[in-house]
Write a protein that holds these residues in place. Sequence first.
Motif, mmCIF file in Angstrom:
data_model
loop_
_atom_site.group_PDB
_atom_site.id
_atom_site.type_symbol
_atom_site.label_atom_id
_atom_site.label_comp_id
_atom_site.label_asym_id
_atom_site.label_seq_id
_atom_site.Cartn_x
_atom_site.Cartn_y
_atom_site.Cartn_z
ATOM 1 N N SER A 20 19.703 -14.168 -24.430
ATOM 2 C CA SER A 20 20.594 -13.463 -23.490
ATOM 3 C C SER A 20 19.902 -12.243 -22.871
ATOM 4 O O SER A 20 20.116 -11.941 -21.696
ATOM 5 N N ASN A 21 19.073 -11.543 -23.637
ATOM 6 C CA ASN A 21 18.313 -10.427 -23.046
ATOM 7 C C ASN A 21 17.302 -10.954 -22.038
ATOM 8 O O ASN A 21 17.089 -10.345 -20.984
ATOM 9 N N MET A 22 16.695 -12.088 -22.383
ATOM 10 C CA MET A 22 15.764 -12.731 -21.444
ATOM 11 C C MET A 22 16.477 -13.008 -20.128
ATOM 12 O O MET A 22 15.957 -12.696 -19.048
ATOM 13 N N GLU A 23 17.692 -13.549 -20.208
ATOM 14 C CA GLU A 23 18.422 -13.879 -18.976
ATOM 15 C C GLU A 23 18.752 -12.609 -18.182
ATOM 16 O O GLU A 23 18.660 -12.597 -16.957
ATOM 17 N N ASP A 31 16.065 -9.478 -7.884
ATOM 18 C CA ASP A 31 16.229 -8.509 -6.797
ATOM 19 C C ASP A 31 14.845 -8.239 -6.177
ATOM 20 O O ASP A 31 13.910 -7.892 -6.905
ATOM 21 N N PRO A 32 14.715 -8.422 -4.865
ATOM 22 C CA PRO A 32 13.391 -8.221 -4.253
ATOM 23 C C PRO A 32 12.821 -6.821 -4.481
ATOM 24 O O PRO A 32 11.606 -6.629 -4.446
ATOM 25 N N ARG A 33 13.691 -5.842 -4.754
ATOM 26 C CA ARG A 33 13.188 -4.466 -4.973
ATOM 27 C C ARG A 33 12.765 -4.234 -6.415
ATOM 28 O O ARG A 33 12.189 -3.214 -6.748
ATOM 29 N N TYR A 34 13.083 -5.191 -7.312
ATOM 30 C CA TYR A 34 12.735 -5.008 -8.729
ATOM 31 C C TYR A 34 11.224 -5.177 -8.895
ATOM 32 O O TYR A 34 10.640 -6.138 -8.375
ATOM 33 N N PRO A 35 10.565 -4.269 -9.639
ATOM 34 C CA PRO A 35 9.098 -4.267 -9.645
ATOM 35 C C PRO A 35 8.430 -5.296 -10.561
ATOM 36 O O PRO A 35 7.209 -5.269 -10.718
ATOM 37 N N ALA A 36 9.203 -6.179 -11.170
ATOM 38 C CA ALA A 36 8.590 -7.155 -12.078
ATOM 39 C C ALA A 36 9.069 -8.566 -11.773
ATOM 40 O O ALA A 36 10.205 -8.782 -11.343
ATOM 41 N N LYS A 37 8.155 -9.507 -12.040
ATOM 42 C CA LYS A 37 8.489 -10.926 -11.883
ATOM 43 C C LYS A 37 8.349 -11.568 -13.262
ATOM 44 O O LYS A 37 7.340 -11.342 -13.948
ATOM 45 N N ILE A 38 9.334 -12.333 -13.670
ATOM 46 C CA ILE A 38 9.213 -13.025 -14.959
ATOM 47 C C ILE A 38 8.443 -14.321 -14.699
ATOM 48 O O ILE A 38 8.965 -15.275 -14.106
ATOM 49 N N ALA A 39 7.190 -14.329 -15.137
ATOM 50 C CA ALA A 39 6.306 -15.440 -14.793
ATOM 51 C C ALA A 39 6.215 -16.466 -15.920
ATOM 52 O O ALA A 39 5.753 -17.592 -15.687
ATOM 53 N N LEU A 40 6.617 -16.086 -17.117
ATOM 54 C CA LEU A 40 6.432 -16.986 -18.267
ATOM 55 C C LEU A 40 7.396 -16.611 -19.382
ATOM 56 O O LEU A 40 7.629 -15.427 -19.639
ATOM 57 N N VAL A 41 7.946 -17.643 -20.026
ATOM 58 C CA VAL A 41 8.765 -17.415 -21.235
ATOM 59 C C VAL A 41 8.135 -18.237 -22.348
ATOM 60 O O VAL A 41 7.884 -19.437 -22.186
ATOM 61 N N ILE A 42 7.858 -17.579 -23.457
ATOM 62 C CA ILE A 42 7.258 -18.286 -24.606
ATOM 63 C C ILE A 42 8.187 -18.184 -25.800
ATOM 64 O O ILE A 42 8.696 -17.096 -26.117
ATOM 65 N N SER A 43 8.401 -19.320 -26.449
ATOM 66 C CA SER A 43 9.208 -19.329 -27.678
ATOM 67 C C SER A 43 8.331 -19.765 -28.845
ATOM 68 O O SER A 43 7.434 -20.593 -28.676
ATOM 69 N N CYS A 92 7.650 -8.634 -22.758
ATOM 70 C CA CYS A 92 8.920 -8.189 -23.336
ATOM 71 C C CYS A 92 9.246 -9.078 -24.523
ATOM 72 O O CYS A 92 9.382 -10.304 -24.363
ATOM 73 N N ALA A 93 9.383 -8.477 -25.685
ATOM 74 C CA ALA A 93 9.877 -9.227 -26.833
ATOM 75 C C ALA A 93 11.407 -9.137 -26.770
ATOM 76 O O ALA A 93 11.966 -8.041 -26.672
ATOM 77 N N ALA A 94 12.053 -10.295 -26.791
ATOM 78 C CA ALA A 94 13.515 -10.302 -26.674
ATOM 79 C C ALA A 94 14.070 -11.247 -27.737
ATOM 80 O O ALA A 94 14.243 -12.433 -27.488
ATOM 81 N N GLY A 95 14.264 -10.687 -28.926
ATOM 82 C CA GLY A 95 14.711 -11.520 -30.039
ATOM 83 C C GLY A 95 13.583 -12.418 -30.530
ATOM 84 O O GLY A 95 13.822 -13.530 -30.989
ATOM 85 N N PHE A 96 12.351 -11.946 -30.423
ATOM 86 C CA PHE A 96 11.182 -12.713 -30.881
ATOM 87 C C PHE A 96 10.995 -12.416 -32.369
ATOM 88 O O PHE A 96 10.676 -11.279 -32.739
ATOM 89 N N MET A 97 11.222 -13.430 -33.197
ATOM 90 C CA MET A 97 11.277 -13.204 -34.641
ATOM 91 C C MET A 97 9.914 -13.428 -35.301
ATOM 92 O O MET A 97 9.790 -14.231 -36.226
ATOM 93 N N ARG A 98 8.918 -12.750 -34.785
ATOM 94 C CA ARG A 98 7.590 -12.836 -35.380
ATOM 95 C C ARG A 98 6.929 -11.481 -35.308
ATOM 96 O O ARG A 98 7.069 -10.771 -34.301
#
Length: 219
Positions: A20-23, A31-43, A92-98
């Motif tokens: 949910s934090n990832m989402e 948002d085009p003004r947001y300075p970051a792009k989420i390019a990859l999600v790893i589980s 960004c670690a978002a509930g990453f349990m390692r």
Amino acid sequence: MVVEKIKKANVAILISGRGSNMEALIRASKDPRYPAKIALVISNKNNAAGIEIAKKYKIKTAIILKEQYNSRIDYDRALSSNLLNENIEYICAAGFMRILSEEFIDQWWNKIINIHPSLLPSYKGLNTHQRVLDDRTKVTGCSVHIVRKELDNGPIIIQAAVPVEENDTEEILSKRVLKMEHKIYPYSLMLLTSKKITINNDIVKYDDKSSLDNFLLSL
Ligand code: GRF
């Protein structure tokens, strides 16, 4: 209205579950003004629900299982090469349990952030909400911090306080805190990737404290 195109920083999100934090981060990044792009999600888990959510947003995903590696170092080296292959700049670690190895943290120094569902340095580790309830604490919250080698430790970027109500259960309290997590995590990533914070002697300094205060007041 013409929105000026900005150069977005490439960000990866590490998850193990719900996502949910990832989402919340993905939605903010649209948002085009947001300075970051989420390019990859790893589980690190095969069955992380967040992977399906990331796919829905057409974000590249990868699953890296610990069983494929002999040691934590080997795992983290594989993780790093996946990130470098996608030109990732921030994590960004978002509930990453390692637990991440020191080598990995050094390699990505000041580039990894984490969200924790308590007002750090109180209630590090797991089951934070139940421990808060057991202690009859009146206020709890959530923290976004830069990752250091000690668990749930490192320079704090933003914290938000959340009241504990008399009849709270773990479920009710966790939902109240989570709502706040979804607000402070995207804001923290914005501060980091737009270089609106500096980290000196492991303390986060804000370039524009008054915008942060306005944001915190709006919560
Ligand atoms: C959140 O409460 C976060 O603070 C903690 O793990 C939980 C992950 O939830 N680190 P989600 O996967 O983001 O929904």
